[in-house]
Design an enzyme around this catalytic site. Structure first.
Site, PDB file in Angstrom:
ATOM      1  N   ARG A 144      38.272  31.576  34.426  1.00  0.00           N
ATOM      2  CA  ARG A 144      38.883  32.050  35.674  1.00  0.00           C
ATOM      3  C   ARG A 144      38.874  31.263  36.792  1.00  0.00           C
ATOM      4  O   ARG A 144      37.759  30.917  36.944  1.00  0.00           O
ATOM      5  CB  ARG A 144      39.244  33.492  35.706  1.00  0.00           C
ATOM      6  CG  ARG A 144      37.697  34.257  36.242  1.00  0.00           C
ATOM      7  CD  ARG A 144      37.764  35.464  36.856  1.00  0.00           C
ATOM      8  NE  ARG A 144      36.618  35.969  37.165  1.00  0.00           N
ATOM      9  CZ  ARG A 144      35.752  35.622  38.272  1.00  0.00           C
ATOM     10  NH1 ARG A 144      36.200  34.757  39.034  1.00  0.00           N
ATOM     11  NH2 ARG A 144      34.478  36.274  38.417  1.00  0.00           N
ATOM     12  N   GLY A 145      39.864  31.423  37.876  1.00  0.00           N
ATOM     13  CA  GLY A 145      39.367  31.054  39.049  1.00  0.00           C
ATOM     14  C   GLY A 145      38.488  31.930  39.867  1.00  0.00           C
ATOM     15  O   GLY A 145      38.330  33.139  39.414  1.00  0.00           O
ATOM     16  N   GLY A 146      38.157  31.356  41.070  1.00  0.00           N
ATOM     17  CA  GLY A 146      37.317  32.286  41.795  1.00  0.00           C
ATOM     18  C   GLY A 146      35.835  32.191  41.797  1.00  0.00           C
ATOM     19  O   GLY A 146      35.566  31.462  40.933  1.00  0.00           O
TER      20      GLY A 146
ATOM     21  N   HIS B  50      31.957  43.575  37.179  1.00  0.00           N
ATOM     22  CA  HIS B  50      32.654  44.764  36.611  1.00  0.00           C
ATOM     23  C   HIS B  50      31.730  45.966  36.072  1.00  0.00           C
ATOM     24  O   HIS B  50      30.742  45.442  35.611  1.00  0.00           O
ATOM     25  CB  HIS B  50      33.366  44.253  35.324  1.00  0.00           C
ATOM     26  CG  HIS B  50      34.470  43.201  35.514  1.00  0.00           C
ATOM     27  ND1 HIS B  50      35.302  43.285  36.520  1.00  0.00           N
ATOM     28  CD2 HIS B  50      34.528  41.753  35.055  1.00  0.00           C
ATOM     29  CE1 HIS B  50      36.182  42.449  36.873  1.00  0.00           C
ATOM     30  NE2 HIS B  50      35.700  41.203  35.995  1.00  0.00           N
TER      31      HIS B  50
ATOM     32  N   ILE C 164      41.366  40.064  42.152  1.00  0.00           N
ATOM     33  CA  ILE C 164      42.413  39.445  41.439  1.00  0.00           C
ATOM     34  C   ILE C 164      41.563  38.142  40.874  1.00  0.00           C
ATOM     35  O   ILE C 164      40.865  37.342  41.647  1.00  0.00           O
ATOM     36  CB  ILE C 164      43.361  38.760  42.162  1.00  0.00           C
ATOM     37  CG1 ILE C 164      44.464  40.031  42.602  1.00  0.00           C
ATOM     38  CG2 ILE C 164      44.545  37.974  41.166  1.00  0.00           C
ATOM     39  CD1 ILE C 164      44.969  40.974  41.818  1.00  0.00           C
ATOM     40  N   GLY C 165      41.650  37.645  39.597  1.00  0.00           N
ATOM     41  CA  GLY C 165      41.030  36.323  39.188  1.00  0.00           C
ATOM     42  C   GLY C 165      41.723  35.975  37.857  1.00  0.00           C
ATOM     43  O   GLY C 165      41.749  36.900  36.854  1.00  0.00           O
TER      44      GLY C 165
ATOM     45  N   GLY D   5      42.964  38.521  34.978  1.00  0.00           N
ATOM     46  CA  GLY D   5      43.503  39.241  35.626  1.00  0.00           C
ATOM     47  C   GLY D   5      43.486  40.115  36.830  1.00  0.00           C
ATOM     48  O   GLY D   5      42.805  39.286  37.943  1.00  0.00           O
TER      49      GLY D   5
ATOM     50  N   CYS E 291      32.561  37.691  45.142  1.00  0.00           N
ATOM     51  CA  CYS E 291      34.008  36.789  45.125  1.00  0.00           C
ATOM     52  C   CYS E 291      33.599  35.551  46.019  1.00  0.00           C
ATOM     53  O   CYS E 291      34.423  34.974  46.411  1.00  0.00           O
ATOM     54  CB  CYS E 291      35.002  37.633  45.551  1.00  0.00           C
ATOM     55  SG  CYS E 291      35.381  39.074  44.835  1.00  0.00           S
TER      56      CYS E 291
END
Length: 358
Positions: free
Chosen positions: A124-126, A131, A239-240, A251, A274
């Site tokens: 994913r991006g970011g 979590h 968001i990612g 997501g 992040c």
């Protein structure tokens, strides 16, 4: 008008926590099957004719996106933008794994929750994020490609709001679904606020935020003049995403009930969450804290990850313009302690992909 596309929802929030590796494997398999269905290739999961959404909760896990910088051990300065305060935790690269690989344990019960944290490099991006228990995670596996002529191209005219092949619009739609979910839980306790949304976007950082001038945030920073510093914000939703040939995975996440002090001390304070170094965007908050501080009474019925999942699902269906009649929901618990149909269906998708040589 709704889009003419089905949505299969796998609500895994009813029974236990699912290991990140297992859910990542499910996402990859669903993404592949959606590609197959779109191109007319052999697709051995005939029930999967549209998009999919996984709703779940993870044991403690760090994920490193494409922008993450991680030097491992020895520790080094967070001020440099590096996430080296993690003391040598091994960052396993899921991007190098295949669906055939045994990725270990599948799930963790609340009664036997592990205290160790794992770290995963993902596509994913970011930057880096966390979590863990008390956080709802949403993984839409969604086809944003334009319908081919003769295969639903009428949808383009019927739904001018929905934007195909536009990742920025999609991220905004996820943010709006989160904003409306927060509103769903908090507004009944926040009388006199008018119609303005309680949660909001930031002009400089992705995700969903609350101003620190609002109750419920981790800290209320005061400006030197004695007034409230309205630029200071705390994050409630992240968001990612990633996309392959316009089929998205990964997501969003929403902080629901986790213990704020414990999470900050053991997890968030060890990373540059992040990748955000801006001191005005360092706070973290949750649905429960926000509800408690808005409430006029001393007691508030705590939200659960499962109830937050139900709310988010309704907002997601509305924002992405699915026809509710074409939404199928599968859960992870039959009610008698046995696995529900959702887990079996997801496992079969992985098995189908392995048989196809992935």
């Amino acid at each position: 008008m709704s889009r003419s596309k089905s949505l299969s929802v796998f609500n895994l929030t009813k029974k236990c926590l699912y290991e990140y590796d297992t859910v990542w494997k499910w996402q990859k398999a669903l993404q592949h099957q959606i590609h197959k269905h779109r191109t007319g290739g052999h697709q051995s999961s005939p029930w999967l004719t549209g998009d999919a959404l996984i709703l779940c909760e993870h044991p403690p896990t760090y994920t490193l996106g494409k922008s993450a910088v991680y030097s491992g051990s020895p520790p080094c300065s967070k001020e440099a933008g590096d996430n080296g305060l993690l003391n040598g935790i091994e960052a396993d690269n899921l991007c190098q794994k295949s669906l055939r690989d045994d990725l270990g344990d599948r799930r963790t019960s609340q009664d036997t929750l592990r205290t160790t944290v794992v770290m995963r490099k993902i596509e994913r991006g970011g930057d880096i994020t966390f979590h863990g228990p008390g956080q709802l995670v949403m993984y839409p596996i969604l086809d944003l490609s334009k319908p081919k002529k003769g295969h639903g191209d009428h949808t383009l005219k019927a739904n001018p709001r929905f934007r195909y092949e536009d990742l920025r619009w999609y991220v905004s739609a996820l943010e709006q679904s989160l904003i409306c979910t927060v509103d769903d839980f908090v507004r009944p306790h926040a009388r006199g606020l008018g119609t303005e949304a309680i949660a909001m976007r930031s002009a400089v950082n992705p995700g969903v935020w609350l101003r620190d001038s609002q109750p419920g945030t981790h800290t209320s920073r005061m400006a030197g003049s004695g007034g409230v510093d309205h630029s200071s914000m705390s994050k409630i939703g992240a968001i990612g995403i990633s996309a392959s040939r316009w089929v998205c995975m990964h997501g969003a996440s929403l902080n629901v009930t986790f213990d704020q002090a414990h999470i900050r001390q053991h997890y968030y304070d060890r990373i540059v969450a992040c990748g955000i170094t801006d001191p005005t965007h360092k706070g973290v908050t949750s649905l429960l804290l926000t509800m408690q501080h808005y409430a006029s009474s001393s007691t508030v019925a705590a939200p659960t990850v499962a109830t937050a999942a139900d709310s988010f699902l309704q907002k997601f269906i509305q924002e992405l313009e699915y026809d509710p009649r074409q939404v199928s929901i599968y859960t992870d618990d039959r009610g008698d302690g046995a696995d529900g149909v959702a887990v079996g269906m997801l496992d079969r998708v992985v098995e189908d992909c392995v048989r196809q040589g992935l």
